[in-house]
Design a protein around this motif. Structure first.
Motif, PDB file in Angstrom:
ATOM      1  N   TYR A 261       3.159  -4.189 -10.245  1.00 52.75           N
ATOM      2  CA  TYR A 261       1.937  -3.829  -9.752  1.00 52.75           C
ATOM      3  C   TYR A 261       1.541  -2.393  -9.545  1.00 52.75           C
ATOM      4  O   TYR A 261       0.327  -2.145  -9.931  1.00 52.75           O
ATOM      5  CB  TYR A 261       2.071  -4.297  -8.190  1.00 52.75           C
ATOM      6  N   ILE A 262       2.605  -1.602  -9.446  1.00 48.80           N
ATOM      7  CA  ILE A 262       2.371   0.089  -9.632  1.00 48.80           C
ATOM      8  C   ILE A 262       2.069   0.429 -11.171  1.00 48.80           C
ATOM      9  O   ILE A 262       1.221   1.216 -11.461  1.00 48.80           O
ATOM     10  CB  ILE A 262       3.710   0.679  -9.209  1.00 48.80           C
ATOM     11  N   ILE A 263       2.729  -0.143 -12.250  1.00 49.24           N
ATOM     12  CA  ILE A 263       2.677   0.023 -13.456  1.00 49.24           C
ATOM     13  C   ILE A 263       1.087  -0.276 -13.835  1.00 49.24           C
ATOM     14  O   ILE A 263       0.445   0.597 -14.551  1.00 49.24           O
ATOM     15  CB  ILE A 263       3.625  -0.581 -14.392  1.00 49.24           C
ATOM     16  N   LEU A 280       4.381   5.148  -0.533  1.00 52.06           N
ATOM     17  CA  LEU A 280       4.520   4.293   0.480  1.00 52.06           C
ATOM     18  C   LEU A 280       6.043   3.463   0.549  1.00 52.06           C
ATOM     19  O   LEU A 280       6.666   3.219   1.401  1.00 52.06           O
ATOM     20  CB  LEU A 280       3.564   3.123   0.253  1.00 52.06           C
ATOM     21  N   VAL A 281       6.366   3.201  -1.047  1.00 51.27           N
ATOM     22  CA  VAL A 281       7.542   2.374  -1.051  1.00 51.27           C
ATOM     23  C   VAL A 281       8.816   3.500  -0.789  1.00 51.27           C
ATOM     24  O   VAL A 281       9.721   2.881  -0.026  1.00 51.27           O
ATOM     25  CB  VAL A 281       7.822   2.106  -2.699  1.00 51.27           C
ATOM     26  N   ILE A 282       8.791   4.710  -1.014  1.00 49.91           N
ATOM     27  CA  ILE A 282       9.635   5.745  -0.600  1.00 49.91           C
ATOM     28  C   ILE A 282       9.936   5.800   1.072  1.00 49.91           C
ATOM     29  O   ILE A 282      10.745   5.571   1.390  1.00 49.91           O
ATOM     30  CB  ILE A 282       9.410   7.024  -1.185  1.00 49.91           C
ATOM     31  N   ILE A 286      13.128   4.434   3.398  1.00 45.97           N
ATOM     32  CA  ILE A 286      13.525   5.637   4.345  1.00 45.97           C
ATOM     33  C   ILE A 286      13.644   4.812   5.924  1.00 45.97           C
ATOM     34  O   ILE A 286      14.417   4.860   6.627  1.00 45.97           O
ATOM     35  CB  ILE A 286      12.881   6.786   4.430  1.00 45.97           C
ATOM     36  N   ALA A 287      12.441   4.095   6.128  1.00 44.99           N
ATOM     37  CA  ALA A 287      12.360   3.645   7.301  1.00 44.99           C
ATOM     38  C   ALA A 287      13.162   2.420   7.665  1.00 44.99           C
ATOM     39  O   ALA A 287      13.780   2.221   8.490  1.00 44.99           O
ATOM     40  CB  ALA A 287      10.872   3.163   7.493  1.00 44.99           C
ATOM     41  N   ILE A 288      13.272   1.786   6.469  1.00 46.53           N
ATOM     42  CA  ILE A 288      14.379   0.415   6.609  1.00 46.53           C
ATOM     43  C   ILE A 288      15.959   1.130   6.982  1.00 46.53           C
ATOM     44  O   ILE A 288      16.470   0.292   7.893  1.00 46.53           O
ATOM     45  CB  ILE A 288      14.297  -0.226   5.157  1.00 46.53           C
ATOM     46  N   PHE A 289      16.268   1.925   6.630  1.00 43.58           N
ATOM     47  CA  PHE A 289      17.588   2.415   6.736  1.00 43.58           C
ATOM     48  C   PHE A 289      17.506   3.244   8.079  1.00 43.58           C
ATOM     49  O   PHE A 289      18.762   3.262   8.780  1.00 43.58           O
ATOM     50  CB  PHE A 289      18.163   3.291   5.469  1.00 43.58           C
ATOM     51  N   ALA A 290      16.645   4.023   8.169  1.00 39.97           N
ATOM     52  CA  ALA A 290      16.636   4.769   9.654  1.00 39.97           C
ATOM     53  C   ALA A 290      16.499   3.677  10.574  1.00 39.97           C
ATOM     54  O   ALA A 290      17.015   4.236  11.804  1.00 39.97           O
ATOM     55  CB  ALA A 290      15.352   5.871   9.526  1.00 39.97           C
TER      56      ALA A 290
END
Length: 442
Positions: A261-263, A280-282, A286-290
């Motif tokens: 989708y990004i491509i 947004l993915v980055i 980060i939020a998932i692990f934080a």
């Protein structure tokens, strides 16, 4: 119908092509009430749907077909068989007889498949009816669609997936629902993380609906055929439902879909949107692990806990070796397969391409491939504006379905054929401005 206003060609649906909503909502309500009251309501819903088959055209039934498939496991007779199978067969025969036979490559291939599959069914009539019957349904319905019905069917399917999932969430822990679709299993043995499976007996088949739905939403968004609010709500809901399955296949194919989708955005020169999606993915990672988001981390644990390829694929590679050994056992098995009545090993093939080869041999694989190719060509011929799309836009849904069934069998599963139907139907969806320009040049 089309008309001109202020010198600009605009599209207007004929009243006969509008989707009659009330009676299908009534049928779905009956199906949803059946597990908690009486199974007779499923028969009542069947009668309502049968009336719609006779009353309306194949464009309307295509949407009905895709609306009902998320409920296939609770829309069934007392003996256990899905009533949707019978409804589809009646509808396909009805529209085929009414529309007559049009000579084309698909007709030739489908009659060849009928003759060949009869030789391989080994008196296993129910599997033959399901397999060939659904192929016949796909051909009949697909040959009678246009861009308006394709858009309506795609939207109806996505809405039905979201609604059926919400229904399954609400009644998730009820004994009535568990009796129909089975008990949920733990994502990791000994933990309390249970795999959500919607209304299906296996969360992996439920998640295929989610991936196909997300791919269709992406196609609708790209073609400008869905409102932003609806797109974001349904996409977010489907993503959450998919993650709740804790399926490794869902996680990997979802990442694949996201990358494509990004491509796609950069291919369409939407550089700002593509860059925002990467950001947004980055931020999401980060939020998932934080915040230790279990919805994602549990699946990652399942993936990273594997010590070898067998563990990583949950034993699927071992199964593939077993089945391939049987297929290559002798020339007869290689070319003609073991037949429909052949017993599998302790586990099913978990790969539809190996499954087809196991039951029907390489001749069967060739016929299935020829049928799929002939359907794609039929869609391109009937929808001459398809050429305006790039490769990703044209085949995004089909690529997702093909990827999903590398890890799932489905030769005798109705949901498989519905998803292939939707993948082919999605090819018809182009941007509205391109459709208008195409019609102006005719």
């Amino acid at each position: 119908m089309e008309f001109y206003k202020n010198g600009v060609l605009r599209l207007k649906l004929n009243s006969k092509s509008e989707y009659p909503l009330l009676s299908i909502l009534f049928a779905v309500a009956l199906i949803c009430a059946a597990p908690f009251t009486t199974n007779l309501l499923c028969y009542a819903a069947f009668v309502v749907c049968l009336y719609r088959v006779i009353r309306y055209n194949a464009k309307v039934f295509a949407a009905d077909y895709c609306v009902l498939v998320p409920f296939v496991n609770i829309f069934r007779e007392s003996g256990g068989d899905s009533l949707l199978i019978y409804l589809c067969l009646i509808a396909a025969a009805w529209y085929f007889i009414k529309g007559g036979i049009k000579a084309n490559g698909c007709v030739v291939v489908i009659f060849m498949m009928a003759a060949y599959l009869i030789t391989r069914m080994q008196f296993n009539i129910s599997d033959f009816v399901l397999c060939f019957g659904q192929l016949f349904v796909i051909y009949v319905l697909l040959s009678k669609q246009d861009v308006a019905s394709a858009e309506r069917t795609a939207k109806a399917f996505c809405t039905s997936v979201v609604f059926s999932s919400l229904y399954a969430i609400v009644f998730r822990n009820t004994s009535q629902l568990a009796a129909l679709r089975g008990e949920e299993s733990a994502a990791i043995w000994g933990t309390s993380f249970m795999r959500f499976q919607g209304l299906f007996g296996d969360p992996n088949y439920f998640m295929t609906l989610i991936i196909v739905g997300l791919a269709i939403l992406a196609k609708l968004k790209d073609s400008g055929r869905i409102k932003n609010g609806v797109f974001y709500f349904e996409a977010a809901a489907m993503m959450i439902f998919g993650l709740m399955t804790y399926s490794k296949t869902f996680f990997l194919v979802f990442i694949m879909l996201g990358i494509i989708y990004i491509i796609w955005q950069f291919w369409n020169r939407n550089y700002v949107r593509g860059s925002l999606l990467i950001g947004l993915v980055i931020a999401a990672v980060i939020a998932i692990f934080a915040f230790n988001v279990d919805l994602v981390l549990v699946t990652l644990t399942r993936l990273l806990a594997a010590d070898n390829i067998s563990d990583f694929t949950t034993g699927r590679t071992d199964i593939y070796v077993q089945y391939m050994g049987e297929i290559m056992d002798d020339p007869y098995s290689f070319f003609f397969g073991k037949g429909f009545a052949a017993k599998g090993f302790e586990k099913d093939p978990h790969n539809i391409y190996i499954e087809i080869a196991y039951h029907t041999g390489m001749i069967g694989v060739s016929l299935f491939t020829a049928f799929a190719v002939s359907l794609v060509r039929m869609v391109k011929r009937s929808a001459h504006y398809v050429y305006k799309q790039n490769f990703i836009a044209k085949y995004i849904v089909l690529v997702m379905v093909l990827a999903l069934y590398c890890t799932l069998h489905g030769m005798f599963e109705i949901v498989t054929y519905t998803e292939f139907f939707l993948a082919l139907l999605a090819i018809m969806l182009i941007r509205k401005k391109d459709e208008i320009q195409d019609m102006q040049t005719q």
